[in-house]
Write a protein that holds these residues in place. Structure first.
Motif, PDB file in Angstrom:
ATOM      1  N   ILE A  73     -12.813   2.134   2.574  1.00 40.35           N
ATOM      2  CA  ILE A  73     -12.232   1.088   1.730  1.00 40.35           C
ATOM      3  C   ILE A  73     -13.264   0.004   1.437  1.00 40.35           C
ATOM      4  CG2 ILE A  73     -10.506  -0.757   1.681  1.00 40.35           C
ATOM      5  CD1 ILE A  73      -8.648   1.121   3.255  1.00 40.35           C
ATOM      6  N   THR A  97       0.835  -1.203   0.000  1.00 37.70           N
ATOM      7  CA  THR A  97       0.000   0.000   0.000  1.00 37.70           C
ATOM      8  C   THR A  97       0.866   1.247   0.000  1.00 37.70           C
ATOM      9  OG1 THR A  97      -1.760  -1.150   1.193  1.00 37.70           O
ATOM     10  CG2 THR A  97      -1.795   1.245   1.252  1.00 37.70           C
ATOM     11  N   GLN A  99      -6.377   4.687   1.830  1.00 38.37           N
ATOM     12  CA  GLN A  99      -5.115   4.002   2.149  1.00 38.37           C
ATOM     13  C   GLN A  99      -4.003   5.014   2.436  1.00 38.37           C
ATOM     14  OE1 GLN A  99      -7.177   3.360  -0.394  1.00 38.37           O
ATOM     15  NE2 GLN A  99      -7.107   1.224  -1.061  1.00 38.37           N
ATOM     16  N   ALA A 111      -6.592   5.540  -4.128  1.00 40.90           N
ATOM     17  CA  ALA A 111      -5.982   5.087  -2.867  1.00 40.90           C
ATOM     18  C   ALA A 111      -5.990   6.184  -1.802  1.00 40.90           C
ATOM     19  CB  ALA A 111      -4.557   4.594  -3.095  1.00 40.90           C
ATOM     20  N   LYS A 127     -15.547   1.195  -1.060  1.00 46.34           N
ATOM     21  CA  LYS A 127     -14.820   1.548  -2.281  1.00 46.34           C
ATOM     22  C   LYS A 127     -15.012   3.026  -2.642  1.00 46.34           C
ATOM     23  CE  LYS A 127     -14.895  -3.127  -4.192  1.00 46.34           C
ATOM     24  NZ  LYS A 127     -13.515  -3.367  -3.760  1.00 46.34           N
ATOM     25  N   THR A 134     -11.057   4.735  -3.373  1.00 44.49           N
ATOM     26  CA  THR A 134     -10.006   3.720  -3.434  1.00 44.49           C
ATOM     27  C   THR A 134      -9.313   3.678  -4.793  1.00 44.49           C
ATOM     28  OG1 THR A 134     -11.737   2.089  -3.944  1.00 44.49           O
ATOM     29  CG2 THR A 134     -10.991   2.237  -1.654  1.00 44.49           C
TER      30      THR A 134
END
Length: 412
Positions: A138, A77, A150, A147, A141, A144
């Protein structure tokens, strides 16, 4: 009087946590208020035996935080979000901490080292507030494809480690100055910080490899694995204290590296361990926030109220500006940049874990405890103000600007 022990404290904290969550507020605010009500500024009903163990209990909570961060810090990640995560991990915290160091001296009457300690306490982001929201995004979604959740989760985790390491180093300087009043700041220690980080990471990775061989050879139950990991992490912190001033070594990074190595080499083993640690965190969180509330002196908090709020506000403004600067050229929309900025506002877990450490260190070293009480009061003030504000803003902005990446999810 000491009528309330650990059992009564946990029951009250659980009830208050549930009540505040139903009201749409972070439950940790209710835990803090329970501690304040039962502590020295309130009814004074907590058992002194429990207070004597508060330092060890807070250290255990800090270890649980570090291990959970390590077990959730996937290196792939970090590669996905690239260098941006490193910018967000270091620059906003450094800017906020440095700003607070400057403004806390005239506004709160702290010395330079005491103000730097306050800056190191306040500069961390709260994983207790940030991580659950990022995990939800996450799962849904949202953002994401770029990202974004993340990025925030990884950067916030590294941010916490950086702040905790700097705080530990500054506490060491405080103790050294207390034992030698004329001693100047040992800048050689600052130069040895990278070596301490490397040695800590190497020690954690080495222990992680030994732990993996033990698990694969003897196949102990997950509960035993978790207990051994906790014990090893606590020993790493004790090692840091034992060799302080002799060898640059950062036990906090060692505990983090232990979790990262388990996740990278044996993710199938790391997942059940992380689940067990999440269960332990339910207990550790209750104890951590209530015991921090117990130690708050409301008189000090009241007197530093407006000045403390000013220090926090100035620090947050510079942090937000630094976050936006780090996102320049990222390709994020204005709304997405706003989301990352407000997601970096909440403060709670780390402030609760290390906010009382300067006070305890000053008391142990025979120094005047006034500056330590101010640091703790402002740390609690930061939790009471930024945790609900940041949680509300983050959720609000996420729902407005982070659309589901899958059109079918959006249609639902």
């Amino acid at each position: 009087m000491g009528w309330f022990g650990l059992a009564e404290l946990l029951i009250l904290a659980l009830l208050t946590d549930g009540l505040f969550r139903r009201l749409g507020l972070p439950g940790l605010i209710g835990m803090l208020l329970v501690g304040i009500a039962l502590g020295q500024s309130g009814l004074g009903l907590l058992d002194p035996k429990l207070l004597a163990l508060s330092g060890e209990l807070r250290q255990m909570a800090l270890v649980v935080i570090l291990l959970r961060v390590g077990l959730g810090l996937n290196l792939r990640t970090l590669q996905q979000v690239g260098r941006r995560v490193l910018l967000l991990a270091w620059i906003p915290a450094a800017v906020e901490g440095f700003t607070i160091t400057l403004v806390a001296q005239p506004l709160l009457g702290l010395g330079s080292l005491e103000a730097a300690l306050l800056g190191s306490v306040i500069a961390a982001v709260s994983p207790a507030v940030v991580v659950p929201l990022m995990l939800r995004l996450i799962e849904e979604k949202r953002g994401t494809a770029k990202a974004i959740p993340q990025l925030v989760m990884a950067a916030a985790s590294l941010d916490d480690i950086a702040v905790i390491v700097v705080n530990g180093m500054l506490l060491g300087l405080l103790v050294q100055q207390a034992s030698s009043p004329g001693l100047q700041l040992p800048w050689s220690q600052l130069a040895g910080l990278p070596l301490g980080l490397l040695l800590g990471a190497a020690a954690g990775a080495g222990l992680g490899l030994m732990l993996l061989r033990w698990i694969e050879r003897f196949g102990p139950q997950v509960n035993r694995q978790v207990l051994v990991i906790l014990a090893l992490a606590l020993l790493l912190l004790r090692l840091q204290d034992s060799i302080q001033g002799l060898v640059p070594f950062t036990g906090l990074v060692a505990a983090l590296a232990l979790g990262v190595l388990l996740l990278e080499l044996r993710p199938q083993l790391a997942q059940p361990i992380a689940t067990k640690l999440a269960s332990i965190w339910v207990f550790a969180e209750l104890v951590l926030f209530t015991l921090v509330g117990v130690q708050v002196d409301l008189n000090v908090a009241w007197h530093s109220g407006l000045a403390g709020l000013a220090v926090l506000a100035i620090g947050l403004v510079t942090r937000c500006a630094a976050v936006l600067a780090c996102l320049a050229g990222s390709g994020f929309s204005a709304g997405e940049r706003l989301f990352v900025t407000v997601a970096y506002i909440p403060k709670a877990t780390v402030q609760a874990a290390i906010g009382a450490m300067p006070l305890l260190a000053m008391q142990a070293a025979g120094l005047p405890s006034g500056p330590g009480e101010i640091i703790l009061a402002v740390a609690v003030l930061s939790i009471l103000t930024t945790a609900p504000l940041g949680a509300w803003l983050s959720s609000l902005v996420a729902d407005r600007v982070l659309r589901p990446d899958d059109p079918q999810l959006e249609a639902r």
